[in-house]
Scaffold this motif. Structure first.
Motif, PDB file in Angstrom:
ATOM      1  N   LYS A 162      16.517   0.624 -19.618  1.00 40.10           N
ATOM      2  CA  LYS A 162      17.611   1.428 -20.197  1.00 40.10           C
ATOM      3  C   LYS A 162      17.082   2.785 -20.665  1.00 40.10           C
ATOM      4  CE  LYS A 162      20.911  -2.138 -21.085  1.00 40.10           C
ATOM      5  NZ  LYS A 162      20.114  -3.355 -20.789  1.00 40.10           N
ATOM      6  N   GLU A 163      15.882   2.737 -21.297  1.00 37.95           N
ATOM      7  CA  GLU A 163      15.246   4.021 -21.651  1.00 37.95           C
ATOM      8  C   GLU A 163      14.182   4.284 -20.608  1.00 37.95           C
ATOM      9  OE1 GLU A 163      13.449   4.057 -25.561  1.00 37.95           O
ATOM     10  OE2 GLU A 163      15.162   2.877 -26.236  1.00 37.95           O
ATOM     11  N   ASP A 164      13.994   5.538 -20.237  1.00 42.64           N
ATOM     12  CA  ASP A 164      13.019   5.806 -19.188  1.00 42.64           C
ATOM     13  C   ASP A 164      11.606   5.902 -19.761  1.00 42.64           C
ATOM     14  OD1 ASP A 164      11.689   6.350 -16.934  1.00 42.64           O
ATOM     15  OD2 ASP A 164      12.395   8.405 -16.703  1.00 42.64           O
ATOM     16  N   TRP A 165      10.881   4.781 -19.741  1.00 38.88           N
ATOM     17  CA  TRP A 165       9.487   4.779 -20.183  1.00 38.88           C
ATOM     18  C   TRP A 165       8.541   4.739 -18.988  1.00 38.88           C
ATOM     19  CZ3 TRP A 165       8.187   0.513 -17.643  1.00 38.88           C
ATOM     20  CH2 TRP A 165       9.082  -0.554 -17.574  1.00 38.88           C
ATOM     21  N   ALA A 166       9.082   4.896 -17.763  1.00 38.23           N
ATOM     22  CA  ALA A 166       8.290   4.547 -16.590  1.00 38.23           C
ATOM     23  C   ALA A 166       7.670   5.747 -15.863  1.00 38.23           C
ATOM     24  CB  ALA A 166       9.165   3.744 -15.628  1.00 38.23           C
ATOM     25  N   THR A 167       7.558   6.900 -16.552  1.00 40.50           N
ATOM     26  CA  THR A 167       6.979   8.066 -15.868  1.00 40.50           C
ATOM     27  C   THR A 167       5.606   7.747 -15.287  1.00 40.50           C
ATOM     28  OG1 THR A 167       8.029   9.323 -17.598  1.00 40.50           O
ATOM     29  CG2 THR A 167       6.543  10.550 -16.185  1.00 40.50           C
ATOM     30  N   GLY A 168       4.754   7.099 -16.105  1.00 42.00           N
ATOM     31  CA  GLY A 168       3.381   6.788 -15.661  1.00 42.00           C
ATOM     32  C   GLY A 168       3.395   5.863 -14.455  1.00 42.00           C
ATOM     33  N   LEU A 169       4.313   4.912 -14.448  1.00 48.02           N
ATOM     34  CA  LEU A 169       4.390   3.974 -13.324  1.00 48.02           C
ATOM     35  C   LEU A 169       4.766   4.727 -12.047  1.00 48.02           C
ATOM     36  CD1 LEU A 169       4.292   1.964 -15.684  1.00 48.02           C
ATOM     37  CD2 LEU A 169       5.996   0.590 -14.516  1.00 48.02           C
ATOM     38  N   ARG A 170       5.723   5.629 -12.196  1.00 46.26           N
ATOM     39  CA  ARG A 170       6.163   6.405 -11.017  1.00 46.26           C
ATOM     40  C   ARG A 170       5.016   7.250 -10.465  1.00 46.26           C
ATOM     41  NH1 ARG A 170      11.107   6.953 -13.736  1.00 46.26           N
ATOM     42  NH2 ARG A 170      10.452   8.837 -14.799  1.00 46.26           N
ATOM     43  N   GLU A 171       4.201   7.805 -11.398  1.00 45.02           N
ATOM     44  CA  GLU A 171       3.105   8.672 -10.948  1.00 45.02           C
ATOM     45  C   GLU A 171       2.010   7.886 -10.237  1.00 45.02           C
ATOM     46  OE1 GLU A 171       1.737  10.738 -14.410  1.00 45.02           O
ATOM     47  OE2 GLU A 171       3.566  11.968 -14.448  1.00 45.02           O
ATOM     48  N   HIS A 172       1.837   6.614 -10.619  1.00 42.27           N
ATOM     49  CA  HIS A 172       0.685   5.872 -10.100  1.00 42.27           C
ATOM     50  C   HIS A 172       0.983   4.960  -8.933  1.00 42.27           C
ATOM     51  CE1 HIS A 172      -1.124   7.251 -13.872  1.00 42.27           C
ATOM     52  NE2 HIS A 172      -2.250   7.138 -13.202  1.00 42.27           N
ATOM     53  N   TRP A 173       2.259   4.671  -8.664  1.00 46.34           N
ATOM     54  CA  TRP A 173       2.549   3.643  -7.654  1.00 46.34           C
ATOM     55  C   TRP A 173       3.637   4.048  -6.691  1.00 46.34           C
ATOM     56  CZ3 TRP A 173      -0.913  -0.100  -7.518  1.00 46.34           C
ATOM     57  CH2 TRP A 173      -1.613  -0.436  -8.682  1.00 46.34           C
ATOM     58  N   ARG A 174       3.541   3.440  -5.497  1.00 42.67           N
ATOM     59  CA  ARG A 174       4.603   3.606  -4.506  1.00 42.67           C
ATOM     60  C   ARG A 174       5.012   2.204  -4.043  1.00 42.67           C
ATOM     61  NH1 ARG A 174       3.593   5.915   1.428  1.00 42.67           N
ATOM     62  NH2 ARG A 174       5.738   5.801   2.164  1.00 42.67           N
ATOM     63  N   PRO A 175       5.917   1.542  -4.802  1.00 43.31           N
ATOM     64  CA  PRO A 175       6.304   0.181  -4.440  1.00 43.31           C
ATOM     65  C   PRO A 175       6.925   0.128  -3.041  1.00 43.31           C
ATOM     66  CG  PRO A 175       7.105   0.719  -6.648  1.00 43.31           C
ATOM     67  CD  PRO A 175       6.607   1.987  -6.034  1.00 43.31           C
ATOM     68  N   GLY A 176       6.811  -1.020  -2.402  1.00 40.82           N
ATOM     69  CA  GLY A 176       7.371  -1.195  -1.057  1.00 40.82           C
ATOM     70  C   GLY A 176       6.278  -1.396  -0.022  1.00 40.82           C
ATOM     71  N   GLU A 177       6.695  -1.822   1.156  1.00 40.35           N
ATOM     72  CA  GLU A 177       5.727  -2.186   2.193  1.00 40.35           C
ATOM     73  C   GLU A 177       4.857  -0.995   2.624  1.00 40.35           C
ATOM     74  OE1 GLU A 177       7.498  -3.900   5.662  1.00 40.35           O
ATOM     75  OE2 GLU A 177       5.562  -4.543   6.471  1.00 40.35           O
ATOM     76  N   ALA A 178       5.487   0.199   2.712  1.00 39.38           N
ATOM     77  CA  ALA A 178       4.706   1.358   3.173  1.00 39.38           C
ATOM     78  C   ALA A 178       3.552   1.643   2.209  1.00 39.38           C
ATOM     79  CB  ALA A 178       5.619   2.573   3.301  1.00 39.38           C
ATOM     80  N   GLY A 179       3.809   1.501   0.903  1.00 39.02           N
ATOM     81  CA  GLY A 179       2.753   1.710  -0.100  1.00 39.02           C
ATOM     82  C   GLY A 179       1.634   0.693   0.077  1.00 39.02           C
ATOM     83  N   ALA A 180       2.017  -0.546   0.390  1.00 41.32           N
ATOM     84  CA  ALA A 180       1.023  -1.611   0.570  1.00 41.32           C
ATOM     85  C   ALA A 180       0.136  -1.310   1.776  1.00 41.32           C
ATOM     86  CB  ALA A 180       1.737  -2.950   0.759  1.00 41.32           C
ATOM     87  N   ILE A 181       0.762  -0.876   2.863  1.00 48.28           N
ATOM     88  CA  ILE A 181      -0.007  -0.598   4.096  1.00 48.28           C
ATOM     89  C   ILE A 181      -0.967   0.571   3.853  1.00 48.28           C
ATOM     90  CG2 ILE A 181       0.195   0.103   6.545  1.00 48.28           C
ATOM     91  CD1 ILE A 181       1.295  -2.731   6.039  1.00 48.28           C
ATOM     92  N   GLU A 182      -0.490   1.549   3.081  1.00 47.45           N
ATOM     93  CA  GLU A 182      -1.346   2.705   2.761  1.00 47.45           C
ATOM     94  C   GLU A 182      -2.605   2.246   2.004  1.00 47.45           C
ATOM     95  OE1 GLU A 182      -0.158   6.156  -0.024  1.00 47.45           O
ATOM     96  OE2 GLU A 182       1.283   6.097   1.634  1.00 47.45           O
ATOM     97  N   GLU A 183      -2.414   1.366   0.988  1.00 52.32           N
ATOM     98  CA  GLU A 183      -3.567   0.882   0.210  1.00 52.32           C
ATOM     99  C   GLU A 183      -4.503   0.058   1.105  1.00 52.32           C
ATOM    100  OE1 GLU A 183      -4.433   1.993  -2.466  1.00 52.32           O
ATOM    101  OE2 GLU A 183      -2.764   2.364  -3.827  1.00 52.32           O
ATOM    102  N   LEU A 184      -3.926  -0.729   2.007  1.00 56.95           N
ATOM    103  CA  LEU A 184      -4.764  -1.539   2.892  1.00 56.95           C
ATOM    104  C   LEU A 184      -5.584  -0.639   3.813  1.00 56.95           C
ATOM    105  CD1 LEU A 184      -5.498  -4.430   3.698  1.00 56.95           C
ATOM    106  CD2 LEU A 184      -3.648  -4.384   5.373  1.00 56.95           C
ATOM    107  N   LYS A 185      -4.959   0.440   4.287  1.00 56.10           N
ATOM    108  CA  LYS A 185      -5.691   1.382   5.155  1.00 56.10           C
ATOM    109  C   LYS A 185      -6.833   2.030   4.381  1.00 56.10           C
ATOM    110  CE  LYS A 185      -2.350   2.850   8.618  1.00 56.10           C
ATOM    111  NZ  LYS A 185      -1.133   3.668   8.618  1.00 56.10           N
ATOM    112  N   ARG A 186      -6.551   2.380   3.118  1.00 55.91           N
ATOM    113  CA  ARG A 186      -7.598   3.010   2.294  1.00 55.91           C
ATOM    114  C   ARG A 186      -8.766   2.046   2.125  1.00 55.91           C
ATOM    115  NH1 ARG A 186      -9.362   3.171  -2.934  1.00 55.91           N
ATOM    116  NH2 ARG A 186      -7.880   1.573  -3.554  1.00 55.91           N
ATOM    117  N   LEU A 187      -8.418   0.779   1.912  1.00 50.52           N
ATOM    118  CA  LEU A 187      -9.464  -0.230   1.725  1.00 50.52           C
ATOM    119  C   LEU A 187     -10.321  -0.330   2.976  1.00 50.52           C
ATOM    120  CD1 LEU A 187     -10.538  -2.698  -0.014  1.00 50.52           C
ATOM    121  CD2 LEU A 187      -9.052  -4.103   1.403  1.00 50.52           C
ATOM    122  N   ARG A 188      -9.671  -0.438   4.130  1.00 58.05           N
ATOM    123  CA  ARG A 188     -10.418  -0.618   5.368  1.00 58.05           C
ATOM    124  C   ARG A 188     -11.218   0.631   5.720  1.00 58.05           C
ATOM    125  NH1 ARG A 188     -10.044  -3.440   9.731  1.00 58.05           N
ATOM    126  NH2 ARG A 188      -9.730  -1.544  10.924  1.00 58.05           N
ATOM    127  N   GLY A 189     -10.615   1.785   5.383  1.00 61.16           N
ATOM    128  CA  GLY A 189     -11.236   3.044   5.777  1.00 61.16           C
ATOM    129  C   GLY A 189     -12.455   3.391   4.943  1.00 61.16           C
TER     130      GLY A 189
END
Ligand code: FAD
Length: 472
Positions: A162-189
């Protein structure tokens, strides 16, 4: 096929998703709905008791079969069994699949046929089983039904704060499958090769950060397994390096801990609220609300603890090494029950996961499976010096300490007055003194834990080398 997501938090019992998880889920569902739309389908959303909603959907659409992914949390297990029985009674077909684990917990058994309580033999047994199923390609198009049922809008479900406390979360994460694939690529790379050396360093980006994606099912452990194992196959054919093989093994071992956590949750469901080792039921926990509050706010006066708690508040995530340090501090220095810590993590972590969280807390408290020995009490200063040697992690999260030289950064209360005066002249809030004296708190905890475990307190009869090693 009619893709459906039902939001029924009251059916999850005591552990319905916390605030940070809800924030993530909102975005995860948005991303899933977009993906389905791009493939000619839709995501139908419902809110309320799941059985009633499924019956309603079947009545409106004529659906005769329901498929879902298996859950392992005790309340969800009870709910799913009841829904399954009722739908079968209605004459529906029900198919339940494993989509979140490499190995189903009931399939891995000791020679005597029981569950494992120690990690290494558990993981060895897993690795001796046939390989998990390889992931399948995503279908390009999905056949829509003749008629779509009504759906709630995502905002009707009410996952957003209800109150927007999530600025930090927005800055640090990209929820969803595309975000997951990006992190996996970073790991492998880049990250995998250094994983064994850097995985314990919160000042570096040495781990995969896949935990929220794995928890929310945006990537499966099977995808991770096959992706990380690919270089291993290359090495067998004479390419790649030894280091990469052992790095892949070290990484998959951590995925193994996740499997172990689910194995324990499946076989010992009571552990979500009670210790696995019953002697801990009688532990004289302190009701130190003020201490708990200072821990939650990152104001204990121990920099590595406070940096971790502030990272958690700001980003919804904390490095594993620091999770162990802050948990040890709450449970052993402040003597506050692990369940209080587990509840705070549950509300604030974007990867809050009942299996992993329960295992993590009970492991640190010493009351779970394969747990840390009771005399392991992390020294926050020593841990800070070892795993954040230049204090970069502490400075990132505690601006009040930015001007303290490296030598004192992990123990500012011991710094000479001249250094403190100079640091205090910096603008901003001043850093609090220690909430408790670690040396005294350690002796107090050892006395209680020694009595409980029926073993002499190591202070009275110290197994010195073992003790020093364990406390390092
Ligand atoms: P990586 O090191 O890259 O590991 C890859 C994956 O392996 C992780 O994403 C995770 O799924 C799994 N994994 C790694 N370490 C562990 C572990 N010790 N136990 C179980 N699985 C592990 N993890 C959660 O996902 N949710 C929680 O709620 C949670 N609570 C915890 C509470 C405490 C007190 C402790 C000590 C640990 C907790 N963990 C939890 C485990 C661990 O800290 C996180 O999984 C890890 O920090 C996630 O970062 P990563 O994805 O970069 O990990």
């Amino acid at each position: 096929m009619i893709p459906v997501y039902l939001w029924s938090p009251e059916e999850e019992g005591e552990w319905s998703p916390g605030a940070a998880s809800r924030w993530w889920l909102h975005r995860s569902l948005t991303s899933l709905a977009d993906d389905l739309t791009s493939r000619g389908s839709r995501l139908i959303l419902g809110k309320g008791p799941s059985l009633g909603l499924l019956r309603q959907l079947s009545a409106v659409t004529g659906a005769t079969a329901v498929f879902w992914n298996r859950r392992y949390e005790p309340a969800a297990v009870r709910r799913d069994a009841a829904v399954q029985a009722a739908l079968l009674g209605d004459g529906m077909e029900v198919q339940i699949h494993n989509a979140s684990l490499l190995f189903d917990p009931h399939e891995v058994r000791t020679r005597a046929g029981g569950p494992y309580k120690v990690f290494t033999p558990f993981w060895t047994a897993c690795l001796s089983r046939p390989d998990p199923a390889p992931p399948r390609d995503t279908p390009r198009r999905l056949v829509p039904p003749a008629r779509w049922p009504d759906s709630l809008a995502l905002t009707d479900i009410g996952l957003e704060p209800k109150e927007d406390w999530a600025t930090g979360l927005r800055e640090h994460w990209r929820p969803g499958e595309a975000g997951a694939i990006e992190e996996l690529k970073r790991l492998r790379g880049e990250a995998l090769g250094d994983y064994p050396q850097l995985r314990d360093r919160p000042d570096q980006r040495g781990t995969s950060r896949l935990s929220p994606y794995l928890h929310h099912g945006e990537i499966s452990p099977n995808q991770v397994w096959y992706s990380v194992n690919r270089p291993v196959a290359g090495v067998r054919r004479g390419r790649g390096t030894e280091g990469r093989v052992s790095a892949a093994r070290a990484f998959l071992r951590q995925i193994g801990w996740r499997e172990f956590a689910y194995h324990l949750l499946h076989h010992f469901p009571h552990t979500v609220l009670r210790p696995l080792r019953p002697e801990f039921d009688g532990f004289p926990w302190s009701r130190d609300r003020a201490g708990l509050r200072r821990w939650q706010q990152g104001k204990t006066g121990y920099p590595i603890v406070d940096a971790g708690m502030r990272e958690l508040w700001e980003t919804g995530w904390m490095h594993n090494r620091v999770r162990m340090i802050v948990a040890s501090f709450l449970v052993k220095d402040l003597l506050v029950s692990w369940i209080e810590g587990a509840r705070w993590f549950w509300d604030t972590l974007v990867d809050a996961d009942l299996a992993n969280n329960t295992l993590g807390w009970q492991w640190v408290a010493g009351c779970g499976a394969d747990a840390a020995p009771f005399f392991r009490i992390f020294n926050p200063e020593t841990q800070g010096r070892k795993f954040d040697p230049r204090g970069d992690y502490v400075r990132r999260w505690i601006p009040e300490l930015a001007a303290i030289p490296d030598k004192w950064i992990q123990a500012p209360s011991s710094a000479p007055e001249s250094i403190l005066r100079q640091a205090r002249s910096e603008p901003g809030e001043s850093y609090p003194p220690p909430v408790v004296d670690h040396a005294a708190a350690r002796i107090r905890a050892l006395a209680i834990l020694g009595r409980l475990s029926g073993r002499p307190s190591p202070r009275a009869n110290p197994p010195r080398r073992k003790l020093m090693k364990a406390n390092r």
